[in-house]
Design a protein around this motif. Sequence first.
Motif, PDB file in Angstrom:
ATOM      1  N   ALA A  80       0.846  -1.194   0.000  1.00  0.00           N
ATOM      2  CA  ALA A  80       0.000   0.000   0.000  1.00  0.00           C
ATOM      3  C   ALA A  80       0.885   1.249   0.000  1.00  0.00           C
ATOM      4  O   ALA A  80       1.968   1.263   0.582  1.00  0.00           O
ATOM      5  CB  ALA A  80      -0.915   0.016   1.223  1.00  0.00           C
ATOM      6  N   SER A  81       0.424   2.289  -0.636  1.00  0.00           N
ATOM      7  CA  SER A  81       1.164   3.543  -0.661  1.00  0.00           C
ATOM      8  C   SER A  81       1.165   4.182   0.715  1.00  0.00           C
ATOM      9  O   SER A  81       0.125   4.283   1.373  1.00  0.00           O
ATOM     10  CB  SER A  81       0.518   4.510  -1.656  1.00  0.00           C
ATOM     11  OG  SER A  81       0.642   4.003  -2.964  1.00  0.00           O
ATOM     12  N   ALA A 106       0.891  10.303   0.407  1.00  0.00           N
ATOM     13  CA  ALA A 106       0.217   9.144  -0.197  1.00  0.00           C
ATOM     14  C   ALA A 106      -0.207   8.221   0.935  1.00  0.00           C
ATOM     15  O   ALA A 106       0.602   7.479   1.471  1.00  0.00           O
ATOM     16  CB  ALA A 106       1.144   8.424  -1.178  1.00  0.00           C
ATOM     17  N   TRP A 107      -1.457   8.320   1.309  1.00  0.00           N
ATOM     18  CA  TRP A 107      -1.985   7.588   2.447  1.00  0.00           C
ATOM     19  C   TRP A 107      -2.984   6.566   1.936  1.00  0.00           C
ATOM     20  O   TRP A 107      -4.180   6.819   1.833  1.00  0.00           O
ATOM     21  CB  TRP A 107      -2.624   8.539   3.449  1.00  0.00           C
ATOM     22  CG  TRP A 107      -1.739   9.703   3.856  1.00  0.00           C
ATOM     23  CD1 TRP A 107      -0.369   9.774   3.778  1.00  0.00           C
ATOM     24  CD2 TRP A 107      -2.163  10.953   4.390  1.00  0.00           C
ATOM     25  NE1 TRP A 107       0.076  10.983   4.239  1.00  0.00           N
ATOM     26  CE2 TRP A 107      -1.005  11.740   4.627  1.00  0.00           C
ATOM     27  CE3 TRP A 107      -3.399  11.498   4.706  1.00  0.00           C
ATOM     28  CZ2 TRP A 107      -1.056  13.022   5.154  1.00  0.00           C
ATOM     29  CZ3 TRP A 107      -3.453  12.782   5.227  1.00  0.00           C
ATOM     30  CH2 TRP A 107      -2.284  13.521   5.451  1.00  0.00           C
ATOM     31  N   ASN A 108      -2.485   5.402   1.536  1.00  0.00           N
ATOM     32  CA  ASN A 108      -3.266   4.330   0.920  1.00  0.00           C
ATOM     33  C   ASN A 108      -3.827   4.769  -0.428  1.00  0.00           C
ATOM     34  O   ASN A 108      -4.877   4.319  -0.864  1.00  0.00           O
ATOM     35  CB  ASN A 108      -4.393   3.837   1.842  1.00  0.00           C
ATOM     36  CG  ASN A 108      -4.902   2.463   1.456  1.00  0.00           C
ATOM     37  OD1 ASN A 108      -4.145   1.602   1.023  1.00  0.00           O
ATOM     38  ND2 ASN A 108      -6.202   2.249   1.603  1.00  0.00           N
ATOM     39  N   ALA A 109      -3.110   5.653  -1.088  1.00  0.00           N
ATOM     40  CA  ALA A 109      -3.456   6.138  -2.430  1.00  0.00           C
ATOM     41  C   ALA A 109      -2.189   6.756  -3.008  1.00  0.00           C
ATOM     42  O   ALA A 109      -1.555   7.568  -2.346  1.00  0.00           O
ATOM     43  CB  ALA A 109      -4.575   7.166  -2.364  1.00  0.00           C
ATOM     44  N   ASP A 110      -1.826   6.378  -4.228  1.00  0.00           N
ATOM     45  CA  ASP A 110      -0.519   6.785  -4.745  1.00  0.00           C
ATOM     46  C   ASP A 110      -0.499   7.995  -5.652  1.00  0.00           C
ATOM     47  O   ASP A 110       0.539   8.386  -6.135  1.00  0.00           O
ATOM     48  CB  ASP A 110       0.161   5.611  -5.450  1.00  0.00           C
ATOM     49  CG  ASP A 110      -0.518   5.240  -6.760  1.00  0.00           C
ATOM     50  OD1 ASP A 110      -1.560   5.819  -7.118  1.00  0.00           O
ATOM     51  OD2 ASP A 110       0.016   4.352  -7.440  1.00  0.00           O
ATOM     52  N   MET A 114      -3.737   4.196  -9.509  1.00  0.00           N
ATOM     53  CA  MET A 114      -3.369   2.791  -9.703  1.00  0.00           C
ATOM     54  C   MET A 114      -3.433   2.041  -8.365  1.00  0.00           C
ATOM     55  O   MET A 114      -3.815   0.891  -8.309  1.00  0.00           O
ATOM     56  CB  MET A 114      -1.960   2.676 -10.305  1.00  0.00           C
ATOM     57  CG  MET A 114      -1.837   3.325 -11.672  1.00  0.00           C
ATOM     58  SD  MET A 114      -3.017   2.692 -12.882  1.00  0.00           S
ATOM     59  CE  MET A 114      -2.373   1.069 -13.142  1.00  0.00           C
ATOM     60  N   ASP A 115      -3.009   2.677  -7.291  1.00  0.00           N
ATOM     61  CA  ASP A 115      -3.146   2.139  -5.929  1.00  0.00           C
ATOM     62  C   ASP A 115      -4.070   3.119  -5.233  1.00  0.00           C
ATOM     63  O   ASP A 115      -3.649   4.170  -4.764  1.00  0.00           O
ATOM     64  CB  ASP A 115      -1.785   2.080  -5.233  1.00  0.00           C
ATOM     65  CG  ASP A 115      -1.916   1.738  -3.750  1.00  0.00           C
ATOM     66  OD1 ASP A 115      -2.934   1.161  -3.359  1.00  0.00           O
ATOM     67  OD2 ASP A 115      -1.000   2.083  -2.994  1.00  0.00           O
ATOM     68  N   CYS A 116      -5.332   2.788  -5.203  1.00  0.00           N
ATOM     69  CA  CYS A 116      -6.337   3.784  -4.858  1.00  0.00           C
ATOM     70  C   CYS A 116      -7.279   3.267  -3.777  1.00  0.00           C
ATOM     71  O   CYS A 116      -8.442   2.987  -4.046  1.00  0.00           O
ATOM     72  CB  CYS A 116      -7.101   4.146  -6.121  1.00  0.00           C
ATOM     73  SG  CYS A 116      -7.943   5.715  -6.053  1.00  0.00           S
ATOM     74  N   GLY A 117      -6.752   3.127  -2.559  1.00  0.00           N
ATOM     75  CA  GLY A 117      -7.596   2.737  -1.450  1.00  0.00           C
ATOM     76  C   GLY A 117      -8.356   1.454  -1.691  1.00  0.00           C
ATOM     77  O   GLY A 117      -9.543   1.380  -1.403  1.00  0.00           O
ATOM     78  N   ASP A 118      -7.711   0.452  -2.236  1.00  0.00           N
ATOM     79  CA  ASP A 118      -8.410  -0.783  -2.577  1.00  0.00           C
ATOM     80  C   ASP A 118      -7.852  -1.938  -1.764  1.00  0.00           C
ATOM     81  O   ASP A 118      -6.741  -2.382  -2.028  1.00  0.00           O
ATOM     82  CB  ASP A 118      -8.260  -1.065  -4.067  1.00  0.00           C
ATOM     83  CG  ASP A 118      -9.221  -2.129  -4.552  1.00  0.00           C
ATOM     84  OD1 ASP A 118     -10.137  -2.501  -3.810  1.00  0.00           O
ATOM     85  OD2 ASP A 118      -9.050  -2.585  -5.685  1.00  0.00           O
ATOM     86  N   PRO A 119      -8.535  -2.427  -0.774  1.00  0.00           N
ATOM     87  CA  PRO A 119      -9.872  -1.992  -0.356  1.00  0.00           C
ATOM     88  C   PRO A 119      -9.774  -0.811   0.597  1.00  0.00           C
ATOM     89  O   PRO A 119      -8.720  -0.521   1.145  1.00  0.00           O
ATOM     90  CB  PRO A 119     -10.437  -3.208   0.369  1.00  0.00           C
ATOM     91  CG  PRO A 119      -9.240  -3.864   0.968  1.00  0.00           C
ATOM     92  CD  PRO A 119      -8.115  -3.614  -0.018  1.00  0.00           C
ATOM     93  N   GLY A 120     -10.902  -0.159   0.792  1.00  0.00           N
ATOM     94  CA  GLY A 120     -10.997   0.887   1.789  1.00  0.00           C
ATOM     95  C   GLY A 120     -10.837   2.284   1.264  1.00  0.00           C
ATOM     96  O   GLY A 120     -11.185   2.597   0.132  1.00  0.00           O
ATOM     97  N   LEU A 134     -11.580   5.574  -2.923  1.00  0.00           N
ATOM     98  CA  LEU A 134     -12.482   4.744  -2.136  1.00  0.00           C
ATOM     99  C   LEU A 134     -12.715   3.432  -2.870  1.00  0.00           C
ATOM    100  O   LEU A 134     -13.217   3.418  -3.989  1.00  0.00           O
ATOM    101  CB  LEU A 134     -13.804   5.475  -1.912  1.00  0.00           C
ATOM    102  CG  LEU A 134     -14.785   4.837  -0.954  1.00  0.00           C
ATOM    103  CD1 LEU A 134     -14.181   4.676   0.436  1.00  0.00           C
ATOM    104  CD2 LEU A 134     -16.070   5.660  -0.880  1.00  0.00           C
ATOM    105  N   ASN A 135     -12.276   2.335  -2.231  1.00  0.00           N
ATOM    106  CA  ASN A 135     -12.451   0.990  -2.783  1.00  0.00           C
ATOM    107  C   ASN A 135     -12.007   0.878  -4.243  1.00  0.00           C
ATOM    108  O   ASN A 135     -12.712   0.340  -5.085  1.00  0.00           O
ATOM    109  CB  ASN A 135     -13.903   0.546  -2.612  1.00  0.00           C
ATOM    110  CG  ASN A 135     -14.267   0.411  -1.158  1.00  0.00           C
ATOM    111  OD1 ASN A 135     -13.470  -0.038  -0.344  1.00  0.00           O
ATOM    112  ND2 ASN A 135     -15.462   0.838  -0.797  1.00  0.00           N
ATOM    113  N   GLY A 136     -10.822   1.393  -4.516  1.00  0.00           N
ATOM    114  CA  GLY A 136     -10.230   1.281  -5.840  1.00  0.00           C
ATOM    115  C   GLY A 136     -10.683   2.324  -6.839  1.00  0.00           C
ATOM    116  O   GLY A 136     -10.286   2.288  -8.000  1.00  0.00           O
TER     117      GLY A 136
END
Length: 168
Positions: A80-81, A106-110, A114-120, A134-136
């Motif tokens: 995760a980012s 980048a807090w669970n999103a890059d 491409m890395d986009c809060g998936d899951p969450g 949110l959830n990808g």
Amino acid sequence: MIRGVAVALSLLANSANAADFYFCWQGANGYTMTGQMSITPSALNKPLITQDDVTLFRIAGYQDQQLLGKWDIDTMRDGASWLLNYDPARSVFLTPGEMGLGVSQAWNADGTAMDCGDPGFGFNLGNYAQDFCLNGRWVEESGMPPETPFLVSPVPVDPLCRVYAPTS
């Protein structure tokens, strides 16, 4: 009374081990985020605090005060980012323009979706915008310009970015 003393002592012990900060971000279209981070006291003298100095970090995203999702480093999945750049002297999260980077947070999103809060849930501050995932799915309508500052506080804040006043 003994319980009260125990609680007070545990709070003092916690404050000796870490400095706590709370923050709130106001995005577009009713999107907001609250968060909390704890930083090792020795890092507070550094000119730049990074994710390596953080001992606790959690965020929660909202739209119109309704919880959308949460994320924290304790439940972070592999890969995760996780990038954080914070200036303790000014109490600000640094922007890409200040850092000379494409993405400064980048807090669970890059920042590329491409890395986009998936899951969450996830948040990033990139050279295009500050926004949610949110959830990808990139939540483009949450976005704010990259240079938009957001509140950092020594006391908790609510989803409307109101600071909770300490009580005696």
